[in-house]
Scaffold this motif. Structure first.
Motif, mmCIF file in Angstrom:
data_model
loop_
_atom_site.group_PDB
_atom_site.id
_atom_site.type_symbol
_atom_site.label_atom_id
_atom_site.label_comp_id
_atom_site.label_asym_id
_atom_site.label_seq_id
_atom_site.Cartn_x
_atom_site.Cartn_y
_atom_site.Cartn_z
ATOM 1 N N GLU A 51 30.158 26.877 -44.980
ATOM 2 C CA GLU A 51 31.299 27.800 -45.056
ATOM 3 C C GLU A 51 30.933 29.078 -45.808
ATOM 4 O O GLU A 51 31.288 30.183 -45.381
ATOM 5 N N ASN A 66 30.631 32.903 -44.215
ATOM 6 C CA ASN A 66 31.369 34.052 -44.745
ATOM 7 C C ASN A 66 30.434 35.228 -44.990
ATOM 8 O O ASN A 66 30.789 36.386 -44.713
ATOM 9 N N LYS A 77 40.212 38.086 -41.190
ATOM 10 C CA LYS A 77 39.424 38.214 -39.956
ATOM 11 C C LYS A 77 40.212 38.136 -38.670
ATOM 12 O O LYS A 77 39.701 38.429 -37.612
ATOM 13 N N GLY A 84 34.513 32.410 -39.238
ATOM 14 C CA GLY A 84 35.670 31.819 -39.897
ATOM 15 C C GLY A 84 36.921 32.490 -39.385
ATOM 16 O O GLY A 84 36.896 33.642 -38.996
ATOM 17 N N ALA A 141 38.597 27.932 -46.099
ATOM 18 C CA ALA A 141 37.375 27.430 -46.727
ATOM 19 C C ALA A 141 37.342 27.700 -48.223
ATOM 20 O O ALA A 141 37.202 26.773 -49.014
HETATM 21 MG MG MG Z 1 35.125 31.383 -43.850
#
Ligand code: MG
Ligand code: ADP
Length: 324
Positions: free
Chosen positions: A22, A26, A72, A86, A91
């Motif tokens: 995760e 990112n 996002k 993601g 997360a």
């Molecule tokens: Mg993420």
């Protein structure tokens, strides 16, 4: 509420390797071209990921750890494309519920960075700090407050193997990003980030591995297949790595794996082991169906038979050329 948070954190955060995945995803989404990863005790006691991506705006630092915080996804149709790794915004929140998190980040258009600690999704001790652009997240004592999960973790050695495996796949999938990886203060590997797949595969899987492969370089608009597949001269050397990178993501696809193994069976006879390959496949996003599952590691194709056939043709043509 805290209990519910801890339970739901378990869907995303199941092991040190899943935390690493995760955090690194990112960093990739933040446009980093250099990612440094340090783990201790297989990631059980410490995971540090730092990147030179765009960073987090100082006034959004408090938000990044909110449940369902994501910067996002502005439209639902983005959900079906996999260019953003993601999109659920779970997360960081989930990680902060089951570990002790320290974060430092500086946004590209700001002059000063921010540091903070995070407990249970609550960002505390926000301070200004002079930093280079990018983000650094440190995760300590995973599952310190969830004894059942902590007991469920494997030995440091086994978690280290799993962590390095996921890091290797992320690095192989992203040859234009330089990864520096350290475990218990020892260098594990450093990739160049020069966007050369031979280089990245050699660094991670070894020159010997690459020397037993033939190159695949196949182009049938709009699909391309590049990478390496086992040379017919080394059929005794199987079972090493079988890796698909589809549109820049490491994914599993058992059907495709079987189909590739069958090519070798048809041509060279029966064997029981897996054929080794590293194949980078590119095709339009609307040909794929990524499982909308937290792990997002399996993929299926629309019109699967045709796509599998085209990918196989890539492998077959490499095998043909190797004989000529
Ligand atoms: Mg993420
Ligand atoms: P998601 O990735 O699904 O959006 P996360 O919980 O992983 O959710 O991250 C929450 C938000 O924090 C991201 O949307 C992003 O805005 C910010 N963020 C997290 N890590 C980084 C990073 N390394 N660089 C820049 N921004 C980051």
């Amino acid at each position: 509420d805290e209990l519910i948070n801890k339970i739901s954190a378990g869907e995303v955060v199941v092991s040190p390797a899943s935390v690493i995945k995760e955090l690194v995803e990112n960093s990739i989404d933040a446009g980093a071209d250099h990612i440094k990863i340090k783990i201790e005790n297989g990631g059980k006691t410490k995971i540090l990921v730092s990147d030179n991506g765009i960073g987090i705006k100082s006034d959004e630092m408090g938000l990044a750890f909110n449940k369902n915080a994501t910067s996002k996804i502005d439209s639902l149709d983005k959900l079906s494309s996999i260019d953003t790794l993601g999109f659920r915004g779970e997360a960081l929140f989930s990680i902060s519920v089951v570990s002790k998190v320290k974060i430092r980040s500086k946004y590209k258009d700001e002059n000063i960075g921010t540091s903070a600690t995070v407990i249970n999704g609550k960002v505390q001790n926000i301070k200004n700090l002079a930093l280079n652009t990018g983000t650094r997240i440190e995760v300590e004592d995973l599952f310190y407050n969830t004894p059942a999960r902590r007991k469920h973790m494997k030995s440091a050695k086994a978690e280290k193997t799993a962590s390095l495996d996921i890091i290797s796949k992320l690095a192989i999938a992203n040859p234009s990003i330089a990864f520096s990886v350290y475990s218990d203060n020892k260098e594990v590997f450093v990739t160049l980030g020069d966007n050369n797949i031979r280089n990245v595969v050699s660094v991670i899987l070894g020159h010997e591995f690459v020397s037993k492969m033939i190159e695949v370089d196949y182009d049938d608009e709009p699909l391309t297949v590049k990478g390496f597949t086992l040379s017919p001269n080394y059929l005794d050397r199987q079972n090493e790595e079988s890796i698909f990178i589809i549109n820049g993501r490491y994914v599993k696809n058992d059907t495709l794996n079987k189909v590739i193994n069958n090519i070798y069976r048809e041509q060279y006879g029966l064997f029981t082991k897996r054929i080794s390959y590293v194949l980078y496949i590119r095709l339009p996003y609307n040909f794929t169906d990524v499982n909308i599952h937290p792990a997002k590691t399996s993929i299926s194709f629309r019109n699967e038979t045709l796509i599998n056939m085209l990918i196989c043709e890539g492998v077959r043509s490499a095998l043909r050329e190797s004989i000529n």
